[in-house]
Write a protein that holds these residues in place. Structure first.
Motif, PDB file in Angstrom:
ATOM      1  N   ASP A 205      -1.586  13.256  -1.810  1.00  0.00           N
ATOM      2  CA  ASP A 205      -1.489  11.975   0.006  1.00  0.00           C
ATOM      3  C   ASP A 205      -0.685  10.826  -1.060  1.00  0.00           C
ATOM      4  O   ASP A 205       0.586   9.923  -0.587  1.00  0.00           O
ATOM      5  CB  ASP A 205      -2.385  11.639   0.000  1.00  0.00           C
ATOM      6  N   VAL A 206      -1.083  10.615  -2.220  1.00  0.00           N
ATOM      7  CA  VAL A 206      -0.632   9.126  -3.014  1.00  0.00           C
ATOM      8  C   VAL A 206      -0.480   9.804  -4.163  1.00  0.00           C
ATOM      9  O   VAL A 206      -1.061  10.717  -5.100  1.00  0.00           O
ATOM     10  CB  VAL A 206      -1.545   7.900  -3.065  1.00  0.00           C
ATOM     11  N   ALA A 221      12.067   6.841  -3.988  1.00  0.00           N
ATOM     12  CA  ALA A 221      12.749   7.229  -2.925  1.00  0.00           C
ATOM     13  C   ALA A 221      13.255   9.168  -2.678  1.00  0.00           C
ATOM     14  O   ALA A 221      12.890   9.803  -2.176  1.00  0.00           O
ATOM     15  CB  ALA A 221      14.242   6.738  -1.755  1.00  0.00           C
ATOM     16  N   LYS A 222      13.483   9.139  -4.085  1.00  0.00           N
ATOM     17  CA  LYS A 222      13.393  10.327  -4.235  1.00  0.00           C
ATOM     18  C   LYS A 222      12.782  11.001  -4.786  1.00  0.00           C
ATOM     19  O   LYS A 222      12.306  12.560  -4.674  1.00  0.00           O
ATOM     20  CB  LYS A 222      14.808  10.503  -5.623  1.00  0.00           C
ATOM     21  N   ILE A 223      11.369  10.454  -5.803  1.00  0.00           N
ATOM     22  CA  ILE A 223      10.380  11.645  -6.059  1.00  0.00           C
ATOM     23  C   ILE A 223       9.707  11.680  -4.366  1.00  0.00           C
ATOM     24  O   ILE A 223       9.175  12.516  -4.238  1.00  0.00           O
ATOM     25  CB  ILE A 223       9.630  10.720  -7.218  1.00  0.00           C
ATOM     26  N   ALA A 233       4.111   5.610  -0.896  1.00  0.00           N
ATOM     27  CA  ALA A 233       2.805   6.295  -1.117  1.00  0.00           C
ATOM     28  C   ALA A 233       3.432   7.212  -2.516  1.00  0.00           C
ATOM     29  O   ALA A 233       2.109   7.203  -3.660  1.00  0.00           O
ATOM     30  CB  ALA A 233       2.179   7.739  -0.522  1.00  0.00           C
ATOM     31  N   VAL A 234       4.302   6.036  -3.185  1.00  0.00           N
ATOM     32  CA  VAL A 234       4.453   6.452  -4.569  1.00  0.00           C
ATOM     33  C   VAL A 234       4.284   4.765  -5.644  1.00  0.00           C
ATOM     34  O   VAL A 234       5.553   4.260  -4.791  1.00  0.00           O
ATOM     35  CB  VAL A 234       6.601   6.946  -4.688  1.00  0.00           C
ATOM     36  N   ALA A 257      -4.249  -0.373   0.080  1.00  0.00           N
ATOM     37  CA  ALA A 257      -3.526  -0.047   1.089  1.00  0.00           C
ATOM     38  C   ALA A 257      -3.037   1.408   1.835  1.00  0.00           C
ATOM     39  O   ALA A 257      -3.464   1.653   2.766  1.00  0.00           O
ATOM     40  CB  ALA A 257      -2.610  -1.466   1.626  1.00  0.00           C
ATOM     41  N   GLU A 258      -2.548   2.087   0.925  1.00  0.00           N
ATOM     42  CA  GLU A 258      -1.789   3.105   1.148  1.00  0.00           C
ATOM     43  C   GLU A 258      -2.953   4.374   1.061  1.00  0.00           C
ATOM     44  O   GLU A 258      -2.947   4.818   2.052  1.00  0.00           O
ATOM     45  CB  GLU A 258      -0.510   3.704   0.237  1.00  0.00           C
ATOM     46  N   VAL A 259      -4.192   4.267   0.592  1.00  0.00           N
ATOM     47  CA  VAL A 259      -4.795   5.494   0.464  1.00  0.00           C
ATOM     48  C   VAL A 259      -5.719   5.083   2.268  1.00  0.00           C
ATOM     49  O   VAL A 259      -6.179   5.949   2.776  1.00  0.00           O
ATOM     50  CB  VAL A 259      -6.340   4.769  -0.957  1.00  0.00           C
ATOM     51  N   LEU A 260      -5.843   3.876   2.300  1.00  0.00           N
ATOM     52  CA  LEU A 260      -6.585   2.938   4.218  1.00  0.00           C
ATOM     53  C   LEU A 260      -5.910   4.051   4.411  1.00  0.00           C
ATOM     54  O   LEU A 260      -6.402   4.592   5.861  1.00  0.00           O
ATOM     55  CB  LEU A 260      -7.085   2.040   3.598  1.00  0.00           C
TER      56      LEU A 260
END
Length: 547
Positions: A205-206, A221-223, A233-234, A257-260
């Motif tokens: 997810d991250v 963005a490519k990843i 999430a990158v 924040a992204e994990v939540l």
């Protein structure tokens, strides 16, 4: 019900998964959540207790006597949550327990297999004692693609199905190398690593991407596109000035924040990062500098003394000074023809404090004793830990006229000032050991209490008369020599509650001279420096003003 965060690594090892897990735990704590971090180690050792420091680094010891991976030290230093035996599992321990059950007949004739028996044990370990937690962070040792880690990856895949996708989040840590000849950061290794992980049934997810320079938005963005995650999430992970700057750095990049968000939590409390702001301020604004000479035998690999290094840093934070460490190999101290150390002054005169850490074996012992003599005679602050305290006692005995004083750890001796401890009292009763017994898990391990002398330096340093500290040793100072040593000026200022085991020695006539049988570095934290390290660095600061 606890939510689970799984952390895996790809491309190469040593990417800092442990620091990332510790930092994420600290960030979630700052938002008011209850967190525990666990480590899954794929190696076949039951624990790292018998592994060479050169192979594995430091062995971290918990209050309940577990010998664990050094990453548990990071977890505890960053979150303040005391690590437990239940927070570290190895393949060796899992297979040992399964084979024990099979021999007992617990499987009722079933064929014992990796799936479901091994994976069930892993899942049970992950979920045990999590009822009072909000988040459980599980770090998987090794790198995706390793044969050893496959059962763990499979167990995590099953857990995601068992618990539901809304209750689990997968974070994958990778490396994005910079190829100088091409002048580019290369994302292919990350793409391949994520593909391998996805093939095993886990879609991250991250992504936490280690880079040595800023990650351009185009590459980010490519990843995201090729790895099937949101661009947000990158998360780029650049090298930090200090490991204690990492939580704030990851927060600024949006990790917590992204994990939540991946959990569907959009109304989380704002984090209180004042603790980490204060630490960063102390790191950025030192008011001085001291040099500590660490005289040891594993100095070629600083990870062997990881908690010690960090505790010295914490002592510096407490005094707002930068601590520089001179790693001094005790074996390389100039030797005379008879094998005794020669003039150690050239190496020790530049330092403001001398620390002799724990260790095992005779190698370098005479160099350590010589450093004790130098500290005693020159009035340089001295801190002896575990074997370092024992060497201070041997040095005091020799100084008092017992020329043959030594420790039975190094062989037979006419004056065994230090000897093998064969029994001691615990809450479970008397523990006994034999000289020829197993090495793994047989030392005096974990937290034990001690009482401090009423007019001692350590009593003033701790500010209390009773303490509890973590131990990891087989040998003890022989109390038959107590009177002789105290006549030489070495005071036994800390003893076990029954008065049988010496815990602390000191020299009241010295600016700062303390030896402890335990390992105080294991309980030090950046926001709560251990009092002995804070006091030792304070003494080193005073010494720096005299030279």
């Amino acid at each position: 019900m606890a939510r689970f965060i799984f952390i895996t690594g790809g491309v190469v090892s040593s990417l800092g998964k442990g620091l990332m897990a510790a930092s994420l735990g600290a960030l979630l704590q700052a938002r008011g959540y209850r967190v525990r971090i666990r480590k899954f180690d794929p190696y076949l050792n039951v624990d790292p207790g018998t592994m060479s420091p050169y192979q594995h680094g430091e062995v971290y010891v918990t209050d309940d006597g577990a010998e664990t991976d050094l990453d548990l030290g990071h977890y505890e230093r960053f979150t303040g949550v005391a690590a437990r035996q239940a927070d570290n599992i190895t393949s060796g321990r899992i297979y040992r327990d399964i084979i024990t059950k099979e021999r007992r007949g617990d499987y009722l004739g079933a064929t014992v297999q990796v799936i479901p028996h091994v994976t069930n044990e892993i899942k049970a370990f992950a979920r045990a004692d999590t009822e009072d937690l909000d988040f459980v962070i599980c770090e998987i040792g090794g790198t995706v693609g390793d044969i050893e880690s496959l059962p763990f990856i499979e167990a995590l895949r099953q857990l995601r199905n068992d618990l539901g996708r809304s209750e689990t989040v997968s974070i994958h840590t990778t490396l994005i190398p910079y190829i100088a000849a091409a002048g580019e950061l290369k994302t292919k290794p990350t793409q391949h690593s994520v593909r391998d992980l996805t093939a095993l049934g886990i879609q991250p997810d991250v992504l936490l991407c280690r880079v040595d320079r800023p990650l351009p938005e185009g590459e980010r963005a490519k990843i995201a596109q090729f790895c099937n995650v949101r661009k947000e999430a990158v998360i780029p992970a650049l090298d930090a000035r200090s490991i204690y700057s990492v939580p704030l750095q990851y927060h600024r990049e949006g990790l917590d924040a992204e994990v939540l968000r991946a959990f569907g939590i959009t109304d989380a409390p704002a984090p209180d990062l004042s603790r980490w702001d204060d630490i960063e301020d102390r790191i950025e604004h030192f008011e001085g500098e001291v040099t500590i000479g660490v005289v040891g035998k594993y100095v070629g690999l600083p990870d062997a003394y990881k908690s010690l290094t960090e505790a010295l840093v914490h002592g510096g934070l407490a005094n707002r000074v930068k601590v520089r460490i001179n790693w001094l190999d005790a074996e390389l101290f100039a030797a005379n023809e008879d094998g005794t150390p020669g003039d150690v002054a050239p190496m020790l005169e530049p330092v403001h404090g001398i620390l002799v850490p724990g260790g095992f074996g005779e190698r370098g012992s005479e160099g350590k004793i010589a450093s004790v003599t130098f500290a005693r005679e020159r009035g340089v602050p001295f801190f002896g830990i575990c074997l370092g305290m024992q060497m201070a006692c041997v040095e005091a005995a020799r100084h008092s006229g017992l020329e043959g004083a030594s420790t039975t750890e190094f062989g037979d001796t006419a004056e065994p000032v230090v000897g093998l401890i064969t029994e001691w009292m615990t809450e479970e009763g008397i523990q006994k050991r034999e000289a020829g017994g197993d090495l793994g898990g047989t030392m005096r391990l974990g937290a034990y209490p001690a009482k401090l002398g009423g007019n001692s330096v350590v009593r003033r340093v701790y500010g209390t008369e009773a303490i509890s500290e973590r131990h990891r040793h087989r040998y003890e100072v022989n109390t038959h020599y107590k009177d002789r040593l105290e006549q030489s000026g070495l005071v036994f200022s800390g003893m076990s509650p029954d008065g049988q085991l010496p815990e602390i020695v000191e020299r009241p006539d010295h600016p700062w001279f303390i030896g402890v049988q335990f390992h105080p570095e294991l309980k030090s934290k950046p926001f709560d420096p251990h009092p002995l390290f804070a006091s030792f660095i304070e003494a080193a600061v005073k010494q720096s003003r005299l030279v």
